[in-house]
Design a protein around this motif. Structure first.
Motif, short mmCIF file in Angstrom:
data_model
loop_
_atom_site.label_atom_id
_atom_site.label_comp_id
_atom_site.label_asym_id
_atom_site.label_seq_id
_atom_site.Cartn_x
_atom_site.Cartn_y
_atom_site.Cartn_z
N SER A 1 0.82 -1.22 0.00
CA SER A 1 0.00 0.00 0.00
C SER A 1 0.85 1.26 0.00
N ILE A 2 2.05 1.18 0.56
CA ILE A 2 2.94 2.35 0.57
C ILE A 2 3.36 2.71 -0.84
N PHE A 3 3.54 1.71 -1.68
CA PHE A 3 3.99 1.96 -3.04
C PHE A 3 2.83 2.28 -3.98
N THR A 4 1.65 1.70 -3.71
CA THR A 4 0.50 2.08 -4.52
C THR A 4 0.06 3.50 -4.19
N HIS A 5 0.53 4.05 -3.08
CA HIS A 5 0.28 5.44 -2.70
C HIS A 5 1.29 6.38 -3.35
N THR A 6 2.10 5.85 -4.25
CA THR A 6 3.15 6.62 -4.90
C THR A 6 2.81 6.79 -6.38
N PRO A 7 2.28 7.94 -6.78
CA PRO A 7 1.97 8.15 -8.21
C PRO A 7 3.23 8.05 -9.05
N GLY A 8 3.07 7.57 -10.28
CA GLY A 8 4.19 7.50 -11.21
C GLY A 8 4.85 6.16 -11.31
N VAL A 9 4.58 5.26 -10.34
CA VAL A 9 5.12 3.90 -10.37
C VAL A 9 3.97 2.92 -10.49
N ARG A 10 4.06 1.99 -11.43
CA ARG A 10 3.07 0.93 -11.56
C ARG A 10 3.43 -0.21 -10.59
N VAL A 11 2.42 -0.83 -10.00
CA VAL A 11 2.65 -1.91 -9.04
C VAL A 11 1.80 -3.11 -9.43
N VAL A 12 2.45 -4.26 -9.63
CA VAL A 12 1.72 -5.49 -9.97
C VAL A 12 2.15 -6.61 -9.04
N MET A 13 1.24 -7.61 -8.86
CA MET A 13 1.54 -8.72 -7.97
C MET A 13 0.78 -9.96 -8.45
N PRO A 14 1.40 -10.79 -9.28
CA PRO A 14 0.72 -11.98 -9.82
C PRO A 14 0.57 -13.06 -8.76
N SER A 15 -0.41 -13.95 -9.00
CA SER A 15 -0.64 -15.06 -8.07
C SER A 15 -0.35 -16.41 -8.69
N ASN A 16 0.03 -16.43 -9.99
CA ASN A 16 0.25 -17.72 -10.65
C ASN A 16 1.31 -17.56 -11.73
N ALA A 17 1.76 -18.67 -12.27
CA ALA A 17 2.91 -18.68 -13.18
C ALA A 17 2.63 -17.94 -14.49
N GLN A 18 1.49 -18.22 -15.11
CA GLN A 18 1.21 -17.60 -16.41
C GLN A 18 1.05 -16.09 -16.28
N ASP A 19 0.36 -15.64 -15.24
CA ASP A 19 0.22 -14.20 -15.02
C ASP A 19 1.56 -13.55 -14.73
N ALA A 20 2.39 -14.26 -13.99
CA ALA A 20 3.71 -13.71 -13.67
C ALA A 20 4.51 -13.45 -14.94
N LEU A 21 4.52 -14.41 -15.84
CA LEU A 21 5.25 -14.23 -17.09
C LEU A 21 4.64 -13.11 -17.93
N GLY A 22 3.32 -13.13 -18.09
CA GLY A 22 2.68 -12.13 -18.94
C GLY A 22 2.81 -10.72 -18.40
N LEU A 23 2.69 -10.55 -17.09
CA LEU A 23 2.81 -9.22 -16.49
C LEU A 23 4.26 -8.74 -16.47
N LEU A 24 5.21 -9.66 -16.26
CA LEU A 24 6.61 -9.27 -16.28
C LEU A 24 7.03 -8.82 -17.66
N ARG A 25 6.58 -9.52 -18.69
CA ARG A 25 6.94 -9.11 -20.05
C ARG A 25 6.35 -7.73 -20.36
N THR A 26 5.14 -7.47 -19.93
CA THR A 26 4.55 -6.14 -20.11
C THR A 26 5.36 -5.09 -19.35
N ALA A 27 5.76 -5.41 -18.14
CA ALA A 27 6.57 -4.48 -17.33
C ALA A 27 7.85 -4.11 -18.05
N ILE A 28 8.48 -5.09 -18.68
CA ILE A 28 9.75 -4.84 -19.37
C ILE A 28 9.53 -4.06 -20.65
N ARG A 29 8.47 -4.33 -21.37
CA ARG A 29 8.27 -3.71 -22.67
C ARG A 29 7.59 -2.34 -22.61
N CYS A 30 6.93 -2.04 -21.51
CA CYS A 30 6.23 -0.75 -21.42
C CYS A 30 7.21 0.36 -21.11
#
Length: 727
Positions: A533-562
């Protein structure tokens, strides 16, 4: 301009050492013009502040000789600059105009440094390679290190600087030179900050071409140097750092300062290592117009400073050496006075920013991670093979490093082995991170792209900020979320606001991977923390937290490419859990941020959660359906900032009951914001109060019996579901 002729075209200044670096007559005149221009700009700002036409003023007076010398020794648009708030004179010497500086003072819409977002004296210029600074002291030292590392990396890997388009390869325009120098300056008080010392370590170890300038005016606001620095002299404390060139000079002496700067720059350009010039300057005005230095400085001390004023000293040199007479100096000064007045008139009349511009450049407008382009379908080639979250994160890193030569990975223990000889011949397995998520990266991509950082979290993030500002794509690791706090300053005050404070001129789109959370059986206080919550209270930084393997890969690739900075939270308990394993979805699988996942459809009750609570909520939902026929809709947010409000609202309007659950402490936790918004916007859709399930308001204990009681368990979720369903 009236000028007195001299016998020689070159002025050989007194002393054998000074004569080694002569300044021409024209250079001496320009040197004084820039010094006087800086002083008069300060004076004009003071007048404007008293007229209430600007709102803050911090003086750069007394530092002019040292800084003009630095500006004349370096190359604008070629070298890189990380200044601090007393650096008016070097920015003018590099090509910044008085009008540009005063536009920032009034907070004009056309202020090229920040568009009215930063205080005066926060110098920024893409054209001159002057990188956006903050008001925080010494943080920029680590950015300078990262910038210098990026320059070296691009010179060794020119393929990483190529411009690509399409396929998310919108690389920044990158310029680099084999001998560029990175300038960074601080006051003597700022040398007390840890980031200064962390930067010295890396500059020294890596022999980076970084020129430090310590502008020592004897005071950090009201605190004298001897209270900040043991022995009162920073040069004595740092003298044993290897690979450095050191110089300590009278920073009010233009010629001595210029000679020191030329030598220091030459040393850096030669590739031998960093340099530090410690200049003793004065502060003839108060720290800022918000205070009065006469409250803590004696009159005789102020008088002694006045005798060392660099403006007066330079006038004496010009007259003594026969470069200008009094009439010539007066004519030059009248010309400068007119220039400053003209600039001030234009700045005061400039258009102010529109209120509608406030949120512009808070995030990328070119390649946002919420973009629909990141919504892709998995392409499963090995459907029969399910892999863990740890496996797919490692696979994603390898995929992206093969695809994008700008990507580097560093952090504590992320390399296979720092002493590369040990890896040859397969003598050792290699480390690859304490959780093995970076295993094999250094072996495949080499030590230029994967390496172990010092044990210093601010160093990791601060350097990454400087690299990303230059066009690299750092994917760094903080070993445990519990130890992210030394980097919090860099994340909150630097990374998050980098794009916004420069009005889109600079950005720093890096990825910070962080193992987080408890449920470890023995993780205890310092290996089980949450705190998202401390980091989601920080505008300008995106925060993600996957719960499974496929989401982790898909969200990490988006994080790197964005094109936004991303805090990528990886729950340690889920790294190798049976729950959430998945087949490899292909090298281009991505998931947009801000899109939740319906883990279990339902009609009677909504549960909103994320991370390691997802499998626990699913277990509770399955149990209550078996035992009581209650149909729970389970929403995995996946992305915490931004989050998918539409998915929450749609579900609550259907079920009319909702539980918000998370692992972190209940009070002031992430779920409080969602619960409040549901109550505010969906009140008429509710048939029961919004319920929260979370950890106790305390720390995670070592003994498993205590840990289980502290953290939310499936039984806690089951009881909450039963209570809300019966309301």
């Amino acid at each position: 301009m009236a000028e007195k002729s001299v016998k020689s075209a070159e002025v050989r200044l007194r002393g054998r050492e000074a004569a080694e670096h002569p300044l021409s007559r024209e250079q001496m005149i320009e040197f004084y013009r820039l010094m006087y221009l800086s002083r008069k700009t300060d004076d004009r700002e003071i007048v404007l502040k008293r007229q209430q036409k600007i709102f803050f003023q911090i003086s750069c007076a007394g530092h002019e000789a040292l800084l003009v010398a630095a500006g004349m020794a370096l190359k604008p648009g070629y070298d890189w600059f990380f200044p601090y708030y007393r650096d008016r004179a070097i920015c003018l010497a590099l090509g910044n105009t008085v009008e540009e500086q005063l536009l920032q003072s009034v907070g004009a819409a056309d202020d090229p440094a920040s568009g009215g977002r930063q205080m005066p004296s926060h110098w920024t210029s893409k054209r001159l390679n002057v990188v956006t600074p903050s008001s925080a002291t010494a943080t920029q030292c680590l950015h300078a290190i990262g910038c210098a590392e990026a320059g070296r990396y691009f010179s060794r890997h020119p393929e990483a600087a190529e411009k690509h388009t399409g396929d998310y390869r919108e690389f920044k325009d990158v310029t680099f030179h084999g001998d560029e120098v990175t300038y960074v300056s601080i006051g003597e008080g700022s040398t007390s900050q840890g980031e200064f010392w962390e930067s010295l370590n890396t500059a020294s170890n890596s022999k980076l071409p970084v020129l430090y300038v310590v502008e020592d005016n004897g005071y950090a606001i009201s605190t004298p140097v001897e209270a900040n620095t043991p022995g009162g002299n920073i040069s004595r404390l740092i003298a044993n750092f290897p690979n450095f060139h050191f110089a300590e000079v009278d920073g009010t002496d233009a010629v001595e300062s210029y000679k020191a700067m030329v030598e220091a720059v030459a040393y850096c350009r030669s590739g031998r290592g960093p340099a530090l010039v410690h200049g003793h300057v004065i502060r003839p005005y108060s720290h800022s117009m918000s205070e009065d230095e006469r409250d803590y400085r004696a009159a005789d001390e102020l008088e002694a400073d006045a005798l060392r004023d660099p403006i007066s000293k330079m006038q004496v040199v010009l007259i003594r050496e026969g470069i200008l007479d009094v009439a010539g100096i007066n004519a030059l000064e009248r010309q400068v006075d007119a220039e400053v007045q003209w600039a001030a008139d234009r700045a005061v009349a400039a258009k102010l920013p529109e209120v509608s511009s406030i949120l512009k450049h808070q995030y990328s407008e070119d390649l946002s991670p919420t973009d629909s382009r990141f919504a892709t379908d998995p392409v499963v080639a090995d459907a029969g093979t399910e892999r863990t979250m740890a496996d797919l994160i490692n696979t994603c890193l390898k995929d992206e490093m093969r695809r994008d030569p700008r990507i580097v990975v560093f952090g504590e223990d992320v390399a296979d082995a720092t002493r590369e000889g040990a890896l040859k011949g397969g003598k050792i397995k290699g480390k690859g991170g304490v959780f093995k998520l970076t295993a094999g990266l250094q072996t495949e991509f080499g030590s230029d792209r994967v390496w172990n950082s010092p044990l210093a979290e601010a160093n990791i993030v601060g350097r990454a900020i400087g690299m990303a500002a230059r066009g690299m794509k750092p994917v760094v690791e903080i070993q445990f979320f519990d130890y992210i706090w030394p980097a919090m300053h860099q994340i909150r005050n630097e990374l998050s606001v980098f794009r916004w404070r420069s009005n889109g001129t600079f950005s720093s789109p890096l990825v910070i991977r962080v193992p987080i959370g408890g449920y470890l059986t023995g993780g205890s206080i310092y290996h089980s923390q949450s705190g998202e919550s401390i980091f989601t209270h920080t505008p300008g930084v995106r925060v993600v937290m996957p719960s499974n393997a496929q989401d982790a890969l898909g969200l990490l690739r988006t994080a790197i490419r964005c094109d936004d900075p991303v805090l990528f939270l990886e729950h340690k308990r889920l790294y190798r859990e049976t729950f959430g394993r998945a087949a490899y979805p292909g090298p281009d699988y991505t998931i947009p941020f801000g899109k939740a996942k319906i883990v279990r459809p339902g009609k009677d009750l909504t549960v909103v959660t994320y991370g390691a609570v997802v499998p626990r909520a699913l277990q509770a939902a399955q149990k209550i359906h078996r035992e009581a026929g209650i149909d729970v809709e389970l929403i995995d947010l996946r992305s915490l900032s931004p989050y998918d409000w539409d998915a929450i609202a749609t579900s609550v309007k259907k079920t009319n009951r909702v539980i918000v659950a998370h692992e972190d402490m209940l009070s002031w936790g992430y779920g409080a914001e969602i619960a409040a918004r549901i109550g505010e916007e969906l009140f008429h859709d509710l048939d029961a109060p919004v319920r929260r399930v979370a950890a106790m308001d305390t720390f995670v204990a070592y003994q498993p019996l205590l840990e289980d009681a502290i953290l939310p368990q499936p039984e806690d979720l089951y009881r909450a579901m039963k209570d809300i369903a019966a309301f």
